[in-house]
Design a protein around this motif. Structure first.
Motif, PDB file in Angstrom:
ATOM      1  N   LYS A 175      19.903  84.607  58.718  1.00  0.00           N
ATOM      2  CA  LYS A 175      20.475  85.524  59.714  1.00  0.00           C
ATOM      3  C   LYS A 175      20.059  86.964  59.411  1.00  0.00           C
ATOM      4  O   LYS A 175      19.806  87.763  60.295  1.00  0.00           O
ATOM      5  CB  LYS A 175      22.015  85.431  59.671  1.00  0.00           C
ATOM      6  CG  LYS A 175      22.597  84.562  60.757  1.00  0.00           C
ATOM      7  CD  LYS A 175      24.112  84.608  60.685  1.00  0.00           C
ATOM      8  CE  LYS A 175      24.648  83.192  60.786  1.00  0.00           C
ATOM      9  NZ  LYS A 175      25.967  83.022  60.192  1.00  0.00           N
ATOM     10  N   ILE A 176      19.993  87.312  58.124  1.00  0.00           N
ATOM     11  CA  ILE A 176      19.637  88.686  57.717  1.00  0.00           C
ATOM     12  C   ILE A 176      18.121  88.837  57.550  1.00  0.00           C
ATOM     13  O   ILE A 176      17.539  89.824  57.994  1.00  0.00           O
ATOM     14  CB  ILE A 176      20.337  89.059  56.375  1.00  0.00           C
ATOM     15  CG1 ILE A 176      21.846  88.786  56.431  1.00  0.00           C
ATOM     16  CG2 ILE A 176      20.066  90.518  55.997  1.00  0.00           C
ATOM     17  CD1 ILE A 176      22.664  89.717  57.278  1.00  0.00           C
ATOM     18  N   THR A 177      17.473  87.862  56.939  1.00  0.00           N
ATOM     19  CA  THR A 177      16.046  88.034  56.611  1.00  0.00           C
ATOM     20  C   THR A 177      15.134  87.916  57.847  1.00  0.00           C
ATOM     21  O   THR A 177      14.018  88.408  57.825  1.00  0.00           O
ATOM     22  CB  THR A 177      15.582  87.028  55.535  1.00  0.00           C
ATOM     23  OG1 THR A 177      15.796  85.698  56.016  1.00  0.00           O
ATOM     24  CG2 THR A 177      16.313  87.229  54.229  1.00  0.00           C
ATOM     25  N   LYS A 178      15.613  87.248  58.897  1.00  0.00           N
ATOM     26  CA  LYS A 178      14.804  87.140  60.123  1.00  0.00           C
ATOM     27  C   LYS A 178      14.634  88.494  60.798  1.00  0.00           C
ATOM     28  O   LYS A 178      13.644  88.776  61.447  1.00  0.00           O
ATOM     29  CB  LYS A 178      15.468  86.159  61.097  1.00  0.00           C
ATOM     30  CG  LYS A 178      14.982  84.740  60.924  1.00  0.00           C
ATOM     31  CD  LYS A 178      15.588  83.877  62.003  1.00  0.00           C
ATOM     32  CE  LYS A 178      15.160  82.440  61.841  1.00  0.00           C
ATOM     33  NZ  LYS A 178      16.016  81.556  62.645  1.00  0.00           N
ATOM     34  N   GLU A 179      15.663  89.338  60.641  1.00  0.00           N
ATOM     35  CA  GLU A 179      15.688  90.625  61.346  1.00  0.00           C
ATOM     36  C   GLU A 179      15.228  91.797  60.482  1.00  0.00           C
ATOM     37  O   GLU A 179      15.022  92.879  60.983  1.00  0.00           O
ATOM     38  CB  GLU A 179      17.129  90.939  61.794  1.00  0.00           C
ATOM     39  CG  GLU A 179      17.834  89.838  62.557  1.00  0.00           C
ATOM     40  CD  GLU A 179      17.427  89.825  64.009  1.00  0.00           C
ATOM     41  OE1 GLU A 179      17.257  90.912  64.566  1.00  0.00           O
ATOM     42  OE2 GLU A 179      17.253  88.718  64.549  1.00  0.00           O
ATOM     43  N   ASN A 180      15.181  91.579  59.152  1.00  0.00           N
ATOM     44  CA  ASN A 180      14.958  92.721  58.253  1.00  0.00           C
ATOM     45  C   ASN A 180      13.943  92.369  57.167  1.00  0.00           C
ATOM     46  O   ASN A 180      13.826  91.212  56.755  1.00  0.00           O
ATOM     47  CB  ASN A 180      16.281  93.100  57.558  1.00  0.00           C
ATOM     48  CG  ASN A 180      17.367  93.426  58.564  1.00  0.00           C
ATOM     49  OD1 ASN A 180      17.364  94.483  59.172  1.00  0.00           O
ATOM     50  ND2 ASN A 180      18.294  92.498  58.759  1.00  0.00           N
ATOM     51  N   LYS A 181      13.260  93.435  56.681  1.00  0.00           N
ATOM     52  CA  LYS A 181      12.303  93.243  55.582  1.00  0.00           C
ATOM     53  C   LYS A 181      13.057  93.448  54.265  1.00  0.00           C
ATOM     54  O   LYS A 181      13.549  94.531  53.976  1.00  0.00           O
ATOM     55  CB  LYS A 181      11.187  94.287  55.738  1.00  0.00           C
ATOM     56  CG  LYS A 181       9.966  93.995  54.917  1.00  0.00           C
ATOM     57  CD  LYS A 181       8.842  94.949  55.315  1.00  0.00           C
ATOM     58  CE  LYS A 181       7.789  95.108  54.239  1.00  0.00           C
ATOM     59  NZ  LYS A 181       7.305  93.897  53.625  1.00  0.00           N
ATOM     60  N   THR A 230      20.872  89.418  50.260  1.00  0.00           N
ATOM     61  CA  THR A 230      21.128  89.841  51.647  1.00  0.00           C
ATOM     62  C   THR A 230      22.438  90.652  51.732  1.00  0.00           C
ATOM     63  O   THR A 230      22.530  91.598  52.505  1.00  0.00           O
ATOM     64  CB  THR A 230      21.195  88.640  52.618  1.00  0.00           C
ATOM     65  OG1 THR A 230      22.246  87.769  52.211  1.00  0.00           O
ATOM     66  CG2 THR A 230      19.887  87.888  52.670  1.00  0.00           C
ATOM     67  N   LYS A 231      23.421  90.276  50.907  1.00  0.00           N
ATOM     68  CA  LYS A 231      24.686  91.047  50.912  1.00  0.00           C
ATOM     69  C   LYS A 231      24.410  92.467  50.409  1.00  0.00           C
ATOM     70  O   LYS A 231      24.917  93.447  50.955  1.00  0.00           O
ATOM     71  CB  LYS A 231      25.708  90.387  49.974  1.00  0.00           C
ATOM     72  CG  LYS A 231      26.352  89.144  50.533  1.00  0.00           C
ATOM     73  CD  LYS A 231      27.386  88.607  49.535  1.00  0.00           C
ATOM     74  CE  LYS A 231      27.944  87.279  50.007  1.00  0.00           C
ATOM     75  NZ  LYS A 231      28.688  86.580  48.950  1.00  0.00           N
ATOM     76  N   SER A 272      11.935  82.026  47.926  1.00  0.00           N
ATOM     77  CA  SER A 272      12.019  83.332  48.603  1.00  0.00           C
ATOM     78  C   SER A 272      11.135  83.325  49.843  1.00  0.00           C
ATOM     79  O   SER A 272      11.565  83.706  50.940  1.00  0.00           O
ATOM     80  CB  SER A 272      11.561  84.458  47.669  1.00  0.00           C
ATOM     81  OG  SER A 272      12.371  84.513  46.530  1.00  0.00           O
ATOM     82  N   LYS A 273       9.897  82.854  49.660  1.00  0.00           N
ATOM     83  CA  LYS A 273       8.936  82.828  50.775  1.00  0.00           C
ATOM     84  C   LYS A 273       9.473  81.968  51.921  1.00  0.00           C
ATOM     85  O   LYS A 273       9.401  82.357  53.086  1.00  0.00           O
ATOM     86  CB  LYS A 273       7.605  82.256  50.251  1.00  0.00           C
ATOM     87  CG  LYS A 273       6.396  82.877  50.891  1.00  0.00           C
ATOM     88  CD  LYS A 273       5.117  82.388  50.287  1.00  0.00           C
ATOM     89  CE  LYS A 273       4.048  82.396  51.354  1.00  0.00           C
ATOM     90  NZ  LYS A 273       2.892  81.598  50.995  1.00  0.00           N
ATOM     91  N   SER A 274      10.053  80.804  51.563  1.00  0.00           N
ATOM     92  CA  SER A 274      10.541  79.882  52.601  1.00  0.00           C
ATOM     93  C   SER A 274      11.723  80.486  53.367  1.00  0.00           C
ATOM     94  O   SER A 274      12.041  80.044  54.464  1.00  0.00           O
ATOM     95  CB  SER A 274      10.936  78.547  51.976  1.00  0.00           C
ATOM     96  OG  SER A 274      12.162  78.677  51.288  1.00  0.00           O
ATOM     97  N   LEU A 275      12.381  81.488  52.773  1.00  0.00           N
ATOM     98  CA  LEU A 275      13.538  82.104  53.446  1.00  0.00           C
ATOM     99  C   LEU A 275      13.234  83.540  53.888  1.00  0.00           C
ATOM    100  O   LEU A 275      14.139  84.348  54.080  1.00  0.00           O
ATOM    101  CB  LEU A 275      14.768  82.047  52.527  1.00  0.00           C
ATOM    102  CG  LEU A 275      15.301  80.617  52.317  1.00  0.00           C
ATOM    103  CD1 LEU A 275      16.287  80.544  51.174  1.00  0.00           C
ATOM    104  CD2 LEU A 275      15.950  80.087  53.593  1.00  0.00           C
ATOM    105  N   ASN A 276      11.929  83.812  54.032  1.00  0.00           N
ATOM    106  CA  ASN A 276      11.479  85.089  54.607  1.00  0.00           C
ATOM    107  C   ASN A 276      11.817  86.314  53.742  1.00  0.00           C
ATOM    108  O   ASN A 276      12.101  87.389  54.265  1.00  0.00           O
ATOM    109  CB  ASN A 276      12.081  85.241  56.015  1.00  0.00           C
ATOM    110  CG  ASN A 276      11.178  86.013  56.927  1.00  0.00           C
ATOM    111  OD1 ASN A 276       9.953  85.984  56.745  1.00  0.00           O
ATOM    112  ND2 ASN A 276      11.748  86.733  57.872  1.00  0.00           N
ATOM    113  N   VAL A 277      11.826  86.122  52.430  1.00  0.00           N
ATOM    114  CA  VAL A 277      12.104  87.221  51.497  1.00  0.00           C
ATOM    115  C   VAL A 277      10.803  87.565  50.763  1.00  0.00           C
ATOM    116  O   VAL A 277      10.120  86.679  50.260  1.00  0.00           O
ATOM    117  CB  VAL A 277      13.188  86.796  50.466  1.00  0.00           C
ATOM    118  CG1 VAL A 277      13.301  87.793  49.322  1.00  0.00           C
ATOM    119  CG2 VAL A 277      14.544  86.612  51.153  1.00  0.00           C
TER     120      VAL A 277
END
Ligand code: NAP
Length: 267
Positions: free
Chosen positions: A18-24, A260-261, A49-54
């Protein structure tokens, strides 16, 4: 009987995305002369991390001074949202964790964040301890239950005990360690056992109560295989988390959820 963590893992992944899709968002892991096992762990951290867009970066250092300098530099870097300190270290990790900015402390191990845990006002909780508590919350009603926590380390035993005995969980907790005299009796009388000893197959079938819940935190390498602190046969009479998988899988996800928090707090 196995305690599945699949549903919990799915819901934490959703929280992260929810957070990583919208933010770097960027995590940096810092290691001092990492050994083979640490490098293997960091490789899996990079993959997750890569799989979760981090975004993920590993910085290897060669001395304690360089490690401290690197952490100070990462504290100041606005593009870095979280700092992970790879362990083991050849000295007390406290000597390094005091330098990590508490707002970038993805592991919840800085004195500030651990202090807030006692106040029950955490920004982020220590990942493994939080993993144990959330698996329990997902599997049973902890309120009023008797829990024995075997181990009193800073990252597992102590925070798990504080969290379970706190007002969010209301369990009655007995903390055990290498000087505990009547360990078997304590475990046999517990509704829940958290095994964080670091001795392979330490908890045996004749030590646990029938239908109790056993959370196996241990990660031990025996003849090239990863085994927990709980003997497999315990699954015949109690509900047990798996090793590998179980606590370790949720711990890795909670680390990224903490990231993300902290990102949200930083922004
Ligand atoms: N799944 C994960 O994500 C994760 C994360 C972190 C750690 N781990 C694993 O969890 C295990 C524990 O890690 P840790 O960092 O907490 O270990 P640790 O710092 O070595 O602590 C072990 C604890 O076990 C106690 N102990 C040792 N022998 C005992 C005995 N015979 N009876 C009762 N208590 C005994 C020790 O007591 P004293 O204090 O008296 O020495 C100590 O408090 C390890 O296998 C580690 O690899 C897993």
């Amino acid at each position: 009987m196995i305690i599945s963590v699949d549903e919990l893992a799915k819901s934490i992944k959703n929280n992260i995305l929810k957070i990583t899709k919208e933010n770097k968002i960027k995590l940096v892991s810092v290691a001092l002369e990492p050994d083979k096992a640490t490098l293997a762990y960091l490789k899996s951290q990079k993959k997750l991390s890569k799989s979760l867009n981090v975004d993920f970066e590993l910085i290897k250092t060669k001395s304690k001074d360089e490690l401290i300098r690197t952490i100070k530099m990462l504290n100041e870097d606005k593009n870095v949202n979280g700092i992970f300190l790879a362990q083991p270290l050849p000295f007390d990790p406290y000597e390094i964790s005091v330098y990590i900015d508490y707002k970038k402390d993805v592991e919840g191990i800085t004195p500030f964040n651990l202090g807030n845990l006692i106040y029950e006002k955490s920004l982020v909780k220590p990942c493994t301890a939080d993993s144990v508590v959330r698996i329990l919350q997902n599997s049973t009603n902890v309120d009023g239950k008797t829990v024995s926590v075997i181990g009193r380390s800073i990252i597992v035993g102590k925070p798990v005990s504080i969290m379970l005995a706190g007002k969010e969980n209301n369990a009655t907790v007995t903390i055990c360690h290498s000087h505990t005299k009547n360990l078997k009796e304590i475990i046999l009388n517990s509704d829940i056992v958290v095994a964080a000893v670091g001795h392979p197959n330490f908890i045996k079938k004749d030590m646990v109560k029938k239908n109790s819940i056993i959370i196996d935190v241990g990660i031990n390498v025996v003849k090239g295989e990863i085994v927990g602190d709980v003997e497999k046969s315990v699954q015949e009479i109690a509900y047990v988390t798996e090793v590998p998988g179980g606590v370790g899988e949720i711990t890795s996800l909670i680390l990224l959820e903490n990231l993300t928090k902290l990102y949200t707090i930083q922004n």
